[in-house]
Design an enzyme around this catalytic site. Structure first.
Site, PDB file in Angstrom:
ATOM      1  N   LYS A 190       0.774  -1.234  -0.059  1.00 36.70           N
ATOM      2  CA  LYS A 190      -0.006   0.020   0.180  1.00 36.70           C
ATOM      3  C   LYS A 190       0.986   1.433  -0.022  1.00 36.70           C
ATOM      4  CE  LYS A 190      -1.956   2.705   2.955  1.00 36.70           C
ATOM      5  NZ  LYS A 190      -1.761   4.076   2.240  1.00 36.70           N
ATOM      6  N   GLU A 265      10.103   0.875  10.422  1.00 38.31           N
ATOM      7  CA  GLU A 265      10.893   1.579  10.248  1.00 38.31           C
ATOM      8  C   GLU A 265      10.272   3.346  10.602  1.00 38.31           C
ATOM      9  OE1 GLU A 265      13.159   4.820   9.103  1.00 38.31           O
ATOM     10  OE2 GLU A 265      12.875   3.911   7.044  1.00 38.31           O
ATOM     11  N   CYS A 299      13.660  10.351   7.140  1.00 40.24           N
ATOM     12  CA  CYS A 299      13.609   9.714   8.538  1.00 40.24           C
ATOM     13  C   CYS A 299      14.971  10.066   9.092  1.00 40.24           C
ATOM     14  CB  CYS A 299      12.841   8.581   8.623  1.00 40.24           C
ATOM     15  SG  CYS A 299      13.664   7.482   7.468  1.00 40.24           S
ATOM     16  N   GLU A 399       9.970  15.747  15.869  1.00 36.71           N
ATOM     17  CA  GLU A 399      10.508  15.563  14.541  1.00 36.71           C
ATOM     18  C   GLU A 399       9.637  16.457  13.542  1.00 36.71           C
ATOM     19  OE1 GLU A 399       9.533  11.821  12.405  1.00 36.71           O
ATOM     20  OE2 GLU A 399      11.349  11.792  11.397  1.00 36.71           O
TER      21      GLU A 399
END
Ligand code: ADP
Length: 499
Positions: A190, A265, A299, A399
């Site tokens: 997906k 992750e 990331c 973040e």
């Protein structure tokens, strides 16, 4: 648009036909609930096209197709060498079409075309690397007692759901497709709803490469619907996810329904440490690439620059200059562009909210922090630097996922390590120093899945990638990536009559 295809001309003049359906059993099909995703060009905020989005019934169909393929002799019984051959062909086809694929990526995501071409190189390398492994995955014999012969088989996990993000759509697809196919699994992937297009073009190449129907299914769809259905599906054996930490936690919870194998992750707030003896020009150059590449949407981005007080001011000045001269913001198809738009309006708004938060909490906005539209449109933000940042500030802890960096001084090695580890994340970390002993000592002490000495954000298909703490579970890439897609079966053969 009819028959689930659309003819498109990209801003760089490239013409191509894009399938727009859900890819199930090697065919493009309509959404059973007529669900759609409209993809927006982040450079000018205009619609590119509309594609089908999966309902939960569509996910059921895709999972059933993957299950049937797993048990079909055309996939289950072929040799690893044959699987590898299909994968090599797949990589060759991607190579032939890489300009179109990179064009779609840049159009849909906003990343500079040169970056998309770089991503494609890495996609091809990754698929080839794992193609080579397909006939080198095997168990072992284990000596126990003379009456027993014991061996292990490395078998595929089964039907793997792969949920991928929008920052490296094809890159993340290859990190997951490569090892999963190499080990003989079947897949329902997906893609992210923000970037549904390039993967549809890739689906065509799956058929051409000769993979049997149902081995790879690609179901565009929304996270809360299609994503959630996959994570909770009883017919799915494994879920591999790359995305935000919040969603990763949600998926982990949902996946517990049938104890799915998981690989996650997730996010990061990676530190880059600059010690007093470092080559400041080099450190500034790597720090720039480490946070401003891909519009900061990485990331592993080194978003916290921790600099020894003896060189703090010098570093800030050199870094600002590097950002000013290197971070050319503009049309992602222009050759000299370093930074395109953020992927969506909501990401753009989120970053600007962080700018406000930084200012409100009393940090100093040293550069950027403002929109810089192109012809009045697009989700462009000037590269942003904050100084005078305190460790309790939101901009230091959370973040941001944008071209946004904080610079903070430290005094001693001990303090630097404590600051680097003072985060719930543990993805990457960089250390800049000429002292080789210090470099290795600090690298060992930092809580992170990857450490870069005198660089930032190196990544290589041969090397394991992943995080500790709340940055993830498991590893992708390298030989370690295969462990995520195999399970070990132990077989005992009784040779004697006595035991
Ligand atoms: P972002 O917040 O940057 O969009 P996400 O982690 O939400 O990142 O998205 C990464 C991927 O996870 C996307 O493919 C998205 O559709 C999917 N996703 C989002 N929410 C869920 C969920 N609850 N269950 C499964 N997948 C999800």
């Amino acid at each position: 648009m009819s028959n689930l295809k659309v003819d498109l001309t990209a801003p760089n003049g490239k013409k191509f036909t894009l399938p727009t359906g859900l890819f199930i059993n090697n065919e493009f099909v309509k959404s059973s609930q007529n669900l759609k995703i409209t993809s927006i060009n982040p450079t000018n905020e205009q619609e590119i096209c509309t594609v089908e989005a999966a309902s939960s019934e569509d996910i059921d169909r895709a999972v059933a197709a993957a299950r049937a393929a797993l048990n079909h002799e055309s996939w289950r019984d072929i040799t690893g060498t044959e699987r590898g051959r299909m994968m090599f062909k797949f990589a060759d086809l991607i190579e032939q079409e890489k300009e179109i694929l990179a064009t779609i990526e840049t159009w849909d995501n906003g990343k500079p075309f040169s970056s998309s071409m770089g991503d494609l190189e890495s996609v091809i390398e990754t698929i080839r690397y794992y193609a080579g492994y397909a006939d080198k995955i095997h168990g072992e014999t284990i000596p126990t007692i003379s009456q027993k012969f014991v061996y292990t088989l490395k078998q595929p996990i089964g039907v793997c759901a792969q949920i991928i993000p929008w920052n490296y759509p094809l890159g993340m697809a290859s990190w997951k497709l490569g090892p999963a196919l190499s080990c003989g699994n079947t897949i329902v992937m997906k893609p992210a709803e923000q970037t549904p297009l390039s993967i549809l073009y890739l689906a065509n190449l799956i058929v051409k490469a000769g993979f049997p129907p149902g081995v790879v299914n690609i179901t565009n769809g929304y996270g809360r619907d299609a994503g959630h259905t996959l994570a909770s599906h009883l017919g799915v054996d494994k879920i591999a996810f790359t995305g935000s930490t919040g969603t990763g936690k949600q998926i982990m919870k949902t996946a517990s329904i049938n104890m799915k194998n998981i690989t996650l992750e997730t996010g990061g707030k990676s530190p880059l440490l600059v010690f007093g003896d470092a080559d400041i020009e080099q450190a500034a150059k790597w720090a720039h690439g480490g946070i401003m590449s891909n519009m900061g949407q990485i990331c592993t981005a080194t978003s916290r620059l921790l600099v020894q007080d003896t060189v703090y001011e010098k570093f800030v000045n050199v870094f600002r200059e590097v950002v000013k001269t290197t971070s050319k913001v503009g049309d992602p198809f222009a050759e000299d562009t370093f930074q395109g738009p953020q992927v969506t309006k909501s990401q753009y708004d989120r970053i600007l909210d962080f700018v406000e938060s930084g200012k409100t909490e009393g940090a100093t906005l040293t550069a950027g922090g403002i929109p810089c539209p192109l012809n009045g449109k697009g989700y462009f933000i000037e590269p942003t630097i904050f100084t005078n940042v305190k460790e309790n500030m939101k901009i230091y802890r959370e973040e941001v996922f944008g071209p946004f960096v904080v610079i903070v001084p430290f005094k001693t090695e001990k303090e630097a390590i404590a600051m680097a580890n003072d985060t719930t994340y543990g993805l990457g970390a960089a250390v800049h120093t000429k002292d080789i002993e210090l470099a290795h000592r600090v690298a060992a002490r930092i809580e992170a899945g990857m450490v870069w000495i005198n660089s930032s954000n190196d990544s290589d298909f041969r090397v394991p990638f992943g995080g500790v703490k709340q940055s993830g579970i498991g590893r992708e890439l390298g030989e370690a990536g295969l462990a995520a897609y195999t399970q070990t079966k132990a077989i005992y053969v009784n040779l004697g009559q006595k035991i």
